[in-house]
Design a protein around this motif. Structure first.
Motif, mmCIF file in Angstrom:
data_model
loop_
_atom_site.group_PDB
_atom_site.id
_atom_site.type_symbol
_atom_site.label_atom_id
_atom_site.label_comp_id
_atom_site.label_asym_id
_atom_site.label_seq_id
_atom_site.Cartn_x
_atom_site.Cartn_y
_atom_site.Cartn_z
ATOM 1 N N GLU A 9 0.697 -1.438 -0.319
ATOM 2 C CA GLU A 9 0.119 0.009 0.238
ATOM 3 C C GLU A 9 0.726 1.045 0.250
ATOM 4 O OE1 GLU A 9 -2.985 -0.130 2.611
ATOM 5 O OE2 GLU A 9 -4.210 -1.424 1.797
ATOM 6 N N GLN A 10 2.192 1.359 1.067
ATOM 7 C CA GLN A 10 3.098 2.458 0.963
ATOM 8 C C GLN A 10 3.652 2.413 -0.629
ATOM 9 O OE1 GLN A 10 3.016 4.940 3.449
ATOM 10 N NE2 GLN A 10 4.245 6.166 1.816
ATOM 11 N N GLU A 11 4.067 1.705 -1.441
ATOM 12 C CA GLU A 11 4.087 1.460 -2.682
ATOM 13 C C GLU A 11 3.717 2.305 -3.799
ATOM 14 O OE1 GLU A 11 7.457 -1.586 -3.314
ATOM 15 O OE2 GLU A 11 5.872 -1.997 -2.597
ATOM 16 N N ALA A 16 0.635 6.616 -6.630
ATOM 17 C CA ALA A 16 0.139 8.132 -7.250
ATOM 18 C C ALA A 16 0.318 9.351 -6.806
ATOM 19 C CB ALA A 16 -1.680 7.819 -6.237
ATOM 20 N N ARG A 17 1.514 9.200 -5.949
ATOM 21 C CA ARG A 17 2.014 10.979 -5.627
ATOM 22 C C ARG A 17 2.979 11.488 -6.795
ATOM 23 N NH1 ARG A 17 1.870 12.986 -0.734
ATOM 24 N NH2 ARG A 17 1.762 10.998 0.125
ATOM 25 N N ALA A 18 3.144 10.756 -7.345
ATOM 26 C CA ALA A 18 4.002 10.907 -8.825
ATOM 27 C C ALA A 18 3.265 11.005 -10.218
ATOM 28 C CB ALA A 18 5.304 9.890 -8.995
ATOM 29 N N SER A 30 -4.166 7.728 1.385
ATOM 30 C CA SER A 30 -4.000 7.240 1.710
ATOM 31 C C SER A 30 -4.532 5.597 0.710
ATOM 32 C CB SER A 30 -5.626 7.025 3.545
ATOM 33 O OG SER A 30 -6.655 7.256 2.606
ATOM 34 N N SER A 31 -4.699 4.823 0.778
ATOM 35 C CA SER A 31 -4.407 3.733 0.029
ATOM 36 C C SER A 31 -5.481 1.876 0.746
ATOM 37 C CB SER A 31 -3.428 2.800 0.074
ATOM 38 O OG SER A 31 -3.494 2.190 -0.875
ATOM 39 N N LEU A 41 -4.284 -7.519 -8.092
ATOM 40 C CA LEU A 41 -4.717 -6.118 -6.697
ATOM 41 C C LEU A 41 -5.694 -5.266 -6.877
ATOM 42 C CD1 LEU A 41 -0.689 -6.273 -5.340
ATOM 43 C CD2 LEU A 41 -2.376 -7.904 -4.116
ATOM 44 N N VAL A 42 -5.692 -4.450 -6.109
ATOM 45 C CA VAL A 42 -6.510 -3.440 -6.004
ATOM 46 C C VAL A 42 -6.629 -2.446 -5.637
ATOM 47 C CG1 VAL A 42 -8.747 -2.321 -6.991
ATOM 48 C CG2 VAL A 42 -8.323 -4.295 -7.584
#
Length: 406
Positions: A9-11, A16-18, A30-31, A41-42
């Motif tokens: 989830e952190q990756e 997403a931030r990039a 948040s994820s 995986l979603v």
């Protein structure tokens, strides 16, 4: 370039931030991993400040329902992304927008449809979708006509067929729908209470002939680019909106397969409603709604496909040959009815079932739904090559239901 690995989830948040200009610089992301399917995986990524969100879908190199003993190519992620982009062009507003695709990570980033719900769950809850027949018939007519030899340059189509060759996921369909249910197979999964019905599938020679003919069409008839898995779990819906998702099974195949998938899943819900709606009058009303939806889906698809044929057909002989359009459309109807039957049977005795029936908690109600579905499915398979009207399929359902009550 990132080497392939399943994301955490952190990756997912950092990717997403990039993404260019999607989230504001001060986004608090948040994820949640929300995948409940068999193959991916979603991640649902949300900015808690602005409320903006997106979906990240990553293919894994095996079937999650089985494990690493069933390997799958990650090429299916590219196929899904390309299919979504093409479907968005041909049927705008009816599929999620793709924002980005990362081939190395087999990762597609797309529009979040959290304001919709999975249609299968809605139907289980007795929700009616007044726009569904209009929307799904438009989606199918547009995407199937304009990727066929009728609606696109036939040499360009041959090149496009090549780019959507999808052997791993076609193999799943070939085995789970057109082979395993009619044999003793380790892939089959059904309750002991319906062993007699499963045995009947394995010993019905007339049924095997029809399934073999339908299987040959699936293997060899590259009519158009299919969604390939167009069930009610692949549709996000509200009463006002329809969005088709998850075309990772996309490949060039027989048009009737997509239409049949829609019909089959409405009928699986029909079978399950013997449990979900307790009031008899309400249940009969909802079942009538489902049958009316099937009528509408076919009628609207038929009308829209014919209209596209008359206006945009690129094949001179197909356009001018007297009677050919009627012949072609009746063949699509027959295929849709037969494929619908195969899809229903598979969902009762095969590897992967549907919540409409599997989540029925009462064993007797569940068995009744399973048996009704199998009766409907086998009836449609046996009917397919003689059908000339969607009403014959509806009549088969009504007859099966009457037998259920007797």
């Amino acid at each position: 370039m990132s080497a392939y690995h399943p994301l955490n989830e952190q990756e997912a948040i950092e990717i997403a931030r990039a993404l260019d200009s999607f989230f504001p610089e001060d986004a608090q992301l948040s994820s949640r991993e929300i995948g409940d399917g068999n193959l991916n995986l979603v991640f649902h990524i949300t900015d808690t400040v602005s409320g903006k969100s997106l979906i990240m879908k990553q293919a894994v190199p095996y079937a999650k329902v089985v494990g690493e003993s069933w390997p799958l190519s990650l090429e299916r992620a590219r196929i899904e992304s390309d299919a979504l982009i093409l479907q968005h062009k041909l049927a705008p507003g009816l599929v999620p927008q793709v924002y980005s695709y990362d081939a190395d990570l087999a990762l597609t980033i797309m529009e979040d449809l959290s304001d919709h719900i999975i249609m299968r769950q809605g139907l289980i809850n007795g929700v009616r979708y007044p726009k569904f027949a209009e929307d799904i018939s438009t989606f199918m007519a547009q995407t199937l006509f304009f990727t066929s030899d009728l609606g696109m340059n036939q040499q360009d189509k041959k090149l496009q067929v090549k780019s959507f060759v999808n052997p791993d996921l076609c193999k799943i369909t070939e085995d789970l729908i057109f082979d395993d249910p009619y044999a003793v197979s380790s892939n089959n999964n059904y309750e002991p209470a319906i062993e007699d019905a499963a045995e009947a599938l394995r010993t019905n020679g007339a049924l095997h002939l029809e399934v073999a003919i339908l299987r040959e069409k699936f293997l060899t008839n590259a009519q158009a680019l299919l969604h390939g898995d167009l069930h009610t779990g692949s549709v996000f819906a509200t009463p006002e909106s329809t969005k088709v998702i998850d075309p990772e099974f996309a490949y060039y195949g027989p048009i009737g397969f997509d239409i049949g998938a829609v019909i089959a899943n409405l009928l699986l819900n029909y079978a399950g409603q013997g449990h979900w709606i307790k009031d008899e009058a309400e249940r009969e009303s909802f079942r009538a709604y489902l049958l009316d939806t099937i009528r509408e889906v076919w009628a609207k698809f038929d009308a829209k496909f014919r209209a596209l044929w008359n206006e945009h057909n690129v094949d001179r002989l197909a356009k001018s040959a007297a009677g050919y359009q009627d012949y072609y459309m009746n063949r699509l109807l027959q295929d849709a009815i037969g494929f619908a039957g195969c899809k229903i049977v598979r969902r009762i005795v095969g590897l992967s079932h549907v919540a409409d029936i599997d989540r029925i908690p009462d064993a007797a109600d569940r068995e009744q739904a399973q048996r009704l579905a199998l009766t409907i499915g086998t009836s449609l398979i046996l009917l397919n090559r003689s059908a000339v009207s969607i009403e014959q399929a509806i009549d088969a359902v009504v007859t099966a239901t009457a037998h259920e009550r007797s």
